[in-house]
Write an enzyme that holds these catalytic residues in place. Structure first.
Site, PDB file in Angstrom:
ATOM      1  N   LYS A 296     106.157 -56.677  39.076  1.00 25.08           N
ATOM      2  CA  LYS A 296     107.203 -57.816  38.627  1.00 25.08           C
ATOM      3  C   LYS A 296     108.189 -58.390  39.399  1.00 25.08           C
ATOM      4  O   LYS A 296     108.136 -57.391  40.818  1.00 25.08           O
ATOM      5  CB  LYS A 296     108.168 -57.148  37.492  1.00 25.08           C
ATOM      6  CG  LYS A 296     107.708 -56.810  36.384  1.00 25.08           C
ATOM      7  CD  LYS A 296     108.720 -55.918  35.347  1.00 25.08           C
ATOM      8  CE  LYS A 296     108.245 -55.815  34.096  1.00 25.08           C
ATOM      9  NZ  LYS A 296     107.926 -56.806  33.423  1.00 25.08           N
ATOM     10  N   ARG A 370     101.589 -52.247  25.273  1.00 23.85           N
ATOM     11  CA  ARG A 370     100.306 -52.142  24.422  1.00 23.85           C
ATOM     12  C   ARG A 370      99.272 -51.240  24.289  1.00 23.85           C
ATOM     13  O   ARG A 370      98.741 -50.643  23.629  1.00 23.85           O
ATOM     14  CB  ARG A 370      99.811 -53.468  24.167  1.00 23.85           C
ATOM     15  CG  ARG A 370      99.113 -53.983  25.314  1.00 23.85           C
ATOM     16  CD  ARG A 370      98.962 -55.803  25.392  1.00 23.85           C
ATOM     17  NE  ARG A 370     100.255 -56.429  25.767  1.00 23.85           N
ATOM     18  CZ  ARG A 370     100.311 -57.783  25.781  1.00 23.85           C
ATOM     19  NH1 ARG A 370      99.173 -58.433  25.381  1.00 23.85           N
ATOM     20  NH2 ARG A 370     101.422 -58.303  25.761  1.00 23.85           N
TER      21      ARG A 370
HETATM   22  N1  BES Z   1     108.644 -54.689  29.200  1.00 17.50           N
HETATM   23  C1  BES Z   1     108.000 -55.829  29.338  1.00 17.50           C
HETATM   24  C2  BES Z   1     108.564 -56.858  28.417  1.00 17.50           C
HETATM   25  C3  BES Z   1     109.842 -57.279  28.700  1.00 17.50           C
HETATM   26  C4  BES Z   1     110.036 -58.378  29.230  1.00 17.50           C
HETATM   27  C5  BES Z   1     111.008 -56.859  28.069  1.00 17.50           C
HETATM   28  C6  BES Z   1     111.426 -58.730  29.630  1.00 17.50           C
HETATM   29  C7  BES Z   1     112.129 -57.283  28.152  1.00 17.50           C
HETATM   30  C8  BES Z   1     112.428 -58.216  28.894  1.00 17.50           C
HETATM   31  C9  BES Z   1     106.391 -55.676  29.210  1.00 17.50           C
HETATM   32  O1  BES Z   1     105.912 -54.578  29.588  1.00 17.50           O
HETATM   33  C10 BES Z   1     105.976 -56.920  29.970  1.00 17.50           C
HETATM   34  O2  BES Z   1     105.891 -56.839  31.277  1.00 17.50           O
HETATM   35  N2  BES Z   1     105.347 -57.739  29.409  1.00 17.50           N
HETATM   36  C11 BES Z   1     104.815 -58.945  30.039  1.00 17.50           C
HETATM   37  C12 BES Z   1     103.192 -59.274  29.357  1.00 17.50           C
HETATM   38  C13 BES Z   1     102.422 -60.084  30.033  1.00 17.50           C
HETATM   39  C14 BES Z   1     102.187 -59.666  31.090  1.00 17.50           C
HETATM   40  C15 BES Z   1     101.415 -60.504  28.873  1.00 17.50           C
HETATM   41  C16 BES Z   1     105.573 -60.097  29.832  1.00 17.50           C
HETATM   42  O3  BES Z   1     106.156 -60.338  28.690  1.00 17.50           O
HETATM   43  O4  BES Z   1     105.444 -60.829  30.854  1.00 17.50           O
HETATM   44 MN    MN Z   2     105.303 -54.656  31.729  1.00 20.86          MN
END
Ligand code: BES
Ligand code: MN
Ligand code: ZN
Length: 522
Positions: A296, A370
């Site tokens: 990230k 997931r």
């Molecule tokens: N934990 C994150 C989702 C999230 C993002 C929660 C911002 C709270 C605030 C999750 O694990 C994630 O990183 N999801 C990705 C999925 C994508 C790579 C398909 C996302 O939402 O960017």
């Molecule tokens: Mn994630």
């Protein structure tokens, strides 16, 4: 370095609550609290006080001491004709605009003032105020939640804590008619259970990733089990390997923290009564989400300590159910991992076989939620669940779609979805349903495995749920995406305790349906 110790996670409320019916002028208490609408209109209990005080209050309002603006308060000492030491007037805003949000804000303003002015004992008449379509039970439950929310502090990691000189100790909520007492007392117990759950969730979720590890979550689950007589089972890496939970293990690979698979069982349901099939709650327990190799970006990455909010919420919900002694069988399941990059971390493109046998191409290691949930969803088949609800901070897309107001809800069963939406509305912890149409499934197509773990930019929340749905075919299932609602960013950064009210209310309603004894709280 000194090791930080974080104990007393389960501290109970500092305030003692009770219910009463009676006239405000006759209350012998440190402080009587009544509302004033804008502009300068006394609420009914305030009028009673005013009559006893021969117009003293209306005189003050006329002179301009209090307009009744929302959030304003005025503390009065030794009002003639009243038995209480003090009277607190709380501004409620315009009467026509007085709704759920305004009601909670009035309670919050009350608590702040009482706490600041040393009024350690208060008798509150705001619970008598009409809120459109909300009965006394709602008003009492919400009052308790608002009180606990206002008093909540997370300062155990600060060397210097703000001490309140004479903190609030006792609150009494008043009801207009004696006939409402029973409902209000029942609501008091429910409100306290919900608030205790919310505070447990907040304590777990606010704790940083270096302290709140998968192992820590497992310890806390054990403590919760010991406290409430739940059965606890915690699987380690080897057991997960034996079960074939390879998508879960793929997430844990980059971290030095060992993964933990937590199962807590609350047995409140009597067998043979038709209510013995368990309600299974599954919570995403990523104790820190760096994204893994699909790392990230730095801004706000600290907030990924909240990525175990789903886990915290299901532990909290089972605690609340145990406190209320609900006549249900409930199982909370938490796959707990840390998502880190590293030499042995999963790479984008890696293919693993899930516990269900379906192969998954991990195209993005940041779509890890997931991956741990899908193995948990397969694992819970063994319980022959009545229904399964998973709770997860799953997608940033959900924040874009719904903001921070409602949680996303997706389900393979419309009846279950309806119940959860209703519970969200009743507990003022709302959710909104998104479609799970078959047409979205094709976005998960993979050239090399049964399915990919991402579905592209369009409808990210829906395709995440589509992924989960492939593992939830054997039972009624619903999914709550709480990415936007579980915590706040910015100045008020911290866990919100949501969706504990929604989950708990759902359980209360389920209990009322199965056992003629209702919510069987004592
Ligand atoms: N934990 C994150 C989702 C999230 C993002 C929660 C911002 C709270 C605030 C999750 O694990 C994630 O990183 N999801 C990705 C999925 C994508 C790579 C398909 C996302 O939402 O960017
Ligand atoms: Mn994630
Ligand atoms: Zn995540």
């Amino acid at each position: 370095m000194r090791k930080l110790r974080v104990s007393f996670i389960f501290q109970e409320s500092a305030v003692e609550f009770s219910i009463k019916s009676g006239s405000p002028e006759k209350q012998r208490t440190a402080c009587v609290v009544v509302g004033v609408f804008e502009s300068r209109k006394l609420s009914l209990p305030a009028e009673l006080l005013d009559n006893a005080a021969r117009g003293h209050l209306s005189e003050l309002l006329r002179r301009g001491d209090m307009e009744g603006k929302a959030g304003n308060t005025l503390l009065l000492h030794k009002v003639p004709g009243a038995e209480a030491d003090r009277i607190l007037l709380v501004g409620l805003g315009k009467e026509r605009e007085f709704r759920e949000k305004e009601y909670r804000a009035a309670i919050a303003a009350t608590v702040r003032t009482l706490n600041e002015t040393g009024g350690f004992d208060g008798t509150i008449y705001l619970t008598e105020l009409p809120v459109k379509k909300r009965d006394i039970a709602w008003r009492v439950r919400q009052a308790i939640i608002a009180v606990e929310e206002t008093l909540y502090r997370f300062d155990r990691l600060k060397s210097k804590k703000d001490e309140v000189r004479r903190p609030l100790r006792k609150l009494t909520f008043c009801v207009e008619r004696r006939g409402e007492l029973a409902a209000a007392e029942q609501a008091l117990r429910e409100g306290q259970a919900i608030a205790a759950g919310m505070s447990l969730m907040k304590n777990l979720a606010n704790l940083p990733g270096n302290l709140c590890t998968p192992t820590y979550l497992a310890e806390q689950a054990r403590a919760l089990a010991a406290e409430h007589g739940l059965a606890a089972e915690i699987l380690g890496r080897e057991e997960m390997e034996q079960l074939g939970m390879n998508t879960l293990l793929a997430v844990a690979r980059g971290s030095h923290q060992p993964p933990q698979f937590i199962v807590l069982k609350y047995q409140g349901g009597k067998s043979g009564k038709g209510n013995d099939k368990p309600i299974v709650l599954v919570g995403k327990g990523v104790t820190f989400d760096t994204g893994g190799i699909s790392l990230k970006p730095p801004p706000e990455m600290d907030e990924m300590k909240f990525d175990m909010s789903g886990a915290a919420s299901v532990l909290a919900a089972i605690k609340a159910a145990a406190l209320m002694k609900l006549p249900l069988n409930i199982i909370a399941v938490v796959p707990a991992v840390e998502n880190m990059p590293g030499g042995s971390a999963t790479r984008p493109g890696d293919i693993v076989t899930s516990m269900s046998g379906q192969t998954v191409e991990i195209l993005n290691t940041d779509a890890e939620g997931r991956l741990i949930l899908c193995d948990a969803l397969t694992y819970v088949e063994r319980f022959e669940p009545d229904c399964v609800i998973d709770v997860a901070t799953l997608t940033g897309a959900c924040v874009i779609a719904l903001g921070h107001v409602v949680s996303g809800l997706l389900a393979n069963d419309d009846g279950l979805a309806r119940e959860l939406l209703d519970a969200g509305n009743a507990s003022w912890d709302r959710a909104w349903q998104l479609p799970l149409f078959e047409d979205y499934q094709e976005q998960l197509q993979s050239n090399f495995a049964d399915l990919g773990n991402i579905g592209g930019r369009p409808a990210g929340t829906i395709t995440a749920a589509c992924f989960l749905s492939r593992f939830a075919k054997k039972y009624e299932w619903a999914h709550l995406d709480i990415a936007g609602t579980a915590y706040k960013s910015g100045k008020e950064k911290g866990s919100t305790g949501r969706p504990v009210p929604l989950l708990t209310h759902f359980l209360i309603e389920r209990a009322a349906k199965v056992g003629a004894g209702g919510t069987a709280s004592q």
